[in-house]
Design a protein around this motif. Structure first.
Motif, PDB file in Angstrom:
ATOM      1  N   THR A 188      -1.197   2.381  11.892  1.00 20.67           N
ATOM      2  CA  THR A 188      -1.076   3.607  11.111  1.00 20.67           C
ATOM      3  C   THR A 188      -2.123   4.602  11.580  1.00 20.67           C
ATOM      4  O   THR A 188      -3.268   4.253  11.795  1.00 20.67           O
ATOM      5  CB  THR A 188      -1.297   3.292   9.617  1.00 20.67           C
ATOM      6  OG1 THR A 188      -0.369   2.274   9.235  1.00 20.67           O
ATOM      7  CG2 THR A 188      -1.107   4.525   8.761  1.00 20.67           C
ATOM      8  N   HIS A 348      -5.108   2.365   0.721  1.00 19.75           N
ATOM      9  CA  HIS A 348      -4.572   1.568   1.829  1.00 19.75           C
ATOM     10  C   HIS A 348      -5.011   0.120   1.667  1.00 19.75           C
ATOM     11  O   HIS A 348      -6.165  -0.148   1.310  1.00 19.75           O
ATOM     12  CB  HIS A 348      -5.049   2.129   3.170  1.00 19.75           C
ATOM     13  CG  HIS A 348      -4.563   3.521   3.419  1.00 19.75           C
ATOM     14  ND1 HIS A 348      -3.433   3.796   4.136  1.00 19.75           N
ATOM     15  CD2 HIS A 348      -5.048   4.718   2.986  1.00 19.75           C
ATOM     16  CE1 HIS A 348      -3.240   5.106   4.180  1.00 19.75           C
ATOM     17  NE2 HIS A 348      -4.212   5.682   3.489  1.00 19.75           N
ATOM     18  N   ILE A 350      -4.576  -4.164   3.116  1.00 17.91           N
ATOM     19  CA  ILE A 350      -4.175  -5.145   4.115  1.00 17.91           C
ATOM     20  C   ILE A 350      -4.272  -6.528   3.490  1.00 17.91           C
ATOM     21  O   ILE A 350      -5.284  -6.856   2.860  1.00 17.91           O
ATOM     22  CB  ILE A 350      -5.084  -5.107   5.357  1.00 17.91           C
ATOM     23  CG1 ILE A 350      -5.063  -3.719   6.018  1.00 17.91           C
ATOM     24  CG2 ILE A 350      -4.670  -6.179   6.371  1.00 17.91           C
ATOM     25  CD1 ILE A 350      -6.073  -3.574   7.156  1.00 17.91           C
ATOM     26  N   GLU A 373       0.055  -2.879   2.019  1.00 17.40           N
ATOM     27  CA  GLU A 373       0.630  -1.910   2.949  1.00 17.40           C
ATOM     28  C   GLU A 373       0.876  -2.559   4.300  1.00 17.40           C
ATOM     29  O   GLU A 373       1.873  -2.275   4.968  1.00 17.40           O
ATOM     30  CB  GLU A 373      -0.314  -0.721   3.097  1.00 17.40           C
ATOM     31  CG  GLU A 373       0.180   0.347   4.064  1.00 17.40           C
ATOM     32  CD  GLU A 373      -0.768   1.528   4.151  1.00 17.40           C
ATOM     33  OE1 GLU A 373      -0.477   2.441   4.951  1.00 17.40           O
ATOM     34  OE2 GLU A 373      -1.775   1.549   3.417  1.00 17.40           O
ATOM     35  N   CYS A 374      -0.060  -3.425   4.745  1.00 20.69           N
ATOM     36  CA  CYS A 374       0.061  -4.144   6.009  1.00 20.69           C
ATOM     37  C   CYS A 374      -0.189  -5.625   5.749  1.00 20.69           C
ATOM     38  O   CYS A 374      -1.040  -5.979   4.937  1.00 20.69           O
ATOM     39  CB  CYS A 374      -0.957  -3.654   7.043  1.00 20.69           C
ATOM     40  SG  CYS A 374      -0.860  -1.915   7.459  1.00 20.69           S
ATOM     41  N   LEU A 376      -1.234  -8.699   8.157  1.00 23.19           N
ATOM     42  CA  LEU A 376      -1.675  -8.887   9.535  1.00 23.19           C
ATOM     43  C   LEU A 376      -2.446 -10.193   9.701  1.00 23.19           C
ATOM     44  O   LEU A 376      -3.153 -10.614   8.774  1.00 23.19           O
ATOM     45  CB  LEU A 376      -2.599  -7.736   9.966  1.00 23.19           C
ATOM     46  CG  LEU A 376      -2.011  -6.325   9.980  1.00 23.19           C
ATOM     47  CD1 LEU A 376      -3.117  -5.301  10.212  1.00 23.19           C
ATOM     48  CD2 LEU A 376      -0.942  -6.208  11.063  1.00 23.19           C
ATOM     49  N   GLN A 384      -6.575  -2.456  12.929  1.00 21.67           N
ATOM     50  CA  GLN A 384      -6.010  -1.522  11.958  1.00 21.67           C
ATOM     51  C   GLN A 384      -7.098  -0.710  11.268  1.00 21.67           C
ATOM     52  O   GLN A 384      -6.944   0.498  11.054  1.00 21.67           O
ATOM     53  CB  GLN A 384      -5.188  -2.274  10.915  1.00 21.67           C
ATOM     54  CG  GLN A 384      -4.498  -1.370   9.902  1.00 21.67           C
ATOM     55  CD  GLN A 384      -3.502  -0.420  10.548  1.00 21.67           C
ATOM     56  OE1 GLN A 384      -2.444  -0.845  11.004  1.00 21.67           O
ATOM     57  NE2 GLN A 384      -3.825   0.857  10.583  1.00 21.67           N
TER      58      GLN A 384
END
Length: 392
Positions: A188, A348, A350, A373-374, A376, A384
């Protein structure tokens, strides 16, 4: 042959103390485990290949073969979840952190005084951690003692970067993203610069982590370059006495400065603050500046230092769009509720993926609440964070 769901989990106790072996066996047998015991590190490694335990409890200080050497051999021959049983001395703490870097899942502080009496005080913790370890994902590719990532990247006092590193780590510390990295995820873009406000950082990263955290953080934090522009706050579930040594260890590993937050400390770029064991960590405003500081453990929460307490305090003092929440390996759901709120408010987030999470509890809770949102693997989270922090 697959084991029946009703078959008791098997635990191998490795300790040179006959009394400790006896008490550990009794506590774990009473909890429903099938238990065998070994008197030395070498005997433990040999017995593990015959008994095929689901979990090993391992002492550190043993004659002939110490626990760290036994752990390294065990992880090379038959990777198995390991819970270290170690003392709270300074050397015991350092050795326990080394064991966690070598692949141990968790640890229990060995009681002093009358073992048979004092161990009963931690029996619930022991059983809980052994049960958690029995479900843990064991990482492969363990590093032998003396060859950990920390020793390869050790940073001399006063230097902003380690004196030597691999080409990949050198690029990460220079602040350049992408480049020769073999993996280039779809990152992003960086966040827009916020309105200027005295005493407020441009952004803030909050990381929550529990079981398996020390080794996982070794895969995340060293990937942040020395010029990473945002402060980073870490709530790692740890008791007193451990967090200071853990912060010192991570400081040797990272390009950023790592410190235990043992008093009011300003939020500033180039610094990672680790919550002090025995406390929660909160973000506060003093004289127009944002600081992190220890706070008494919030009784409403079972885990400490508490991720939810830290994340909620950060949201009270910074715009959510300037906050990043990262939830890593750990049992339970600490941090999931607050980071889901952060995501709903434009922040945001993760969640570590099941691919690398040693215990996929806390990050899974964030995913289940649709707050990630992510999602990983640990070794891509730093990429990120660098992308989001890169000015555009």
């Amino acid at each position: 042959m697959p084991r029946s769901a009703s078959t008791p989990k098997k635990v191998l106790v490795v300790d040179d103390s006959a009394l400790m072996r006896k008490v550990l066996r009794e506590v774990l047998t009473d909890a429903g485990f099938q238990v065998e015991a070994a008197r030395s590190g070498m005997e433990g490694v040999d017995l593990a290949q015959q008994f095929l335990p689901d979990v090993v409890t391992l002492d550190i200080n043993m004659p002939e073969m110490d626990g760290l050497t036994a752990l390294s051999l065990l992880m090379s021959i038959r990777p198995t979840p390991v819970v270290m049983v170690s003392s709270l001395t300074q050397q015991g703490t350092i050795s326990t952190l080394e064991a966690l870097a070598l692949g141990a899942v968790d640890y229990v502080a060995k009681p002093g005084g009358t073992i048979s009496l004092n161990l009963k005080d931690i029996s619930d913790e022991l059983v809980r951690k052994v049960r958690t370890a029995s479900t843990a994902r064991v990482r492969s590719g363990v590093r032998p003692p003396g060859q950990t990532q920390a020793t390869a990247l050790r940073r001399a006092p006063g230097r902003s970067r380690p004196p030597s590193a691999s080409s990949e780590h050198a690029e990460l510390r220079s602040g350049r993203a992408g480049g020769s990295l073999s993996f280039k995820p779809a990152l992003t873009p960086g966040l827009a610069a916020p309105p200027a406000r005295l005493g407020m950082p441009e952004g803030l990263v909050v990381i929550g982590v529990s079981t398996g955290g020390p080794r996982t953080l070794e895969e995340v934090l060293p990937r942040l370059p020395a010029d990473f522009p945002w402060p980073v706050l870490v709530a790692q579930h740890m008791p007193p006495h451990f967090t200071a040594a853990f912060a010192q260890r991570m400081d040797q590993l990272c390009a950023l400065q790592v410190r235990e937050c043992n008093g009011p400390m300003p939020l500033q770029a180039g610094q990672i603050l680790v919550a002090q064991g025995g406390h929660d960590m909160v973000v506060v405003e003093r004289l127009g500046r944002l600081l992190a500081q220890p706070a008494p453990e919030a009784r409403a929460y079972p885990w400490h230092p508490c991720v939810d307490v830290l994340m909620d305090s950060a949201m009270q003092h910074m715009p959510c769009e300037r906050l990043v929440g990262v939830l890593l390996t750990g049992m339970g759901d600490d941090g999931a509720a607050s980071m889901a709120r952060l995501r709903q408010r434009g922040g945001h987030t993760i969640a570590e993926s099941a691919e690398t999470a040693i215990v996929y509890g806390m990050p899974q809770e964030l995913v289940n609440r649709q707050g990630a949102e992510c999602v990983l693997p640990a070794h891509h989270i730093g990429d990120q964070l660098r992308s989001w922090a890169r000015p555009h």
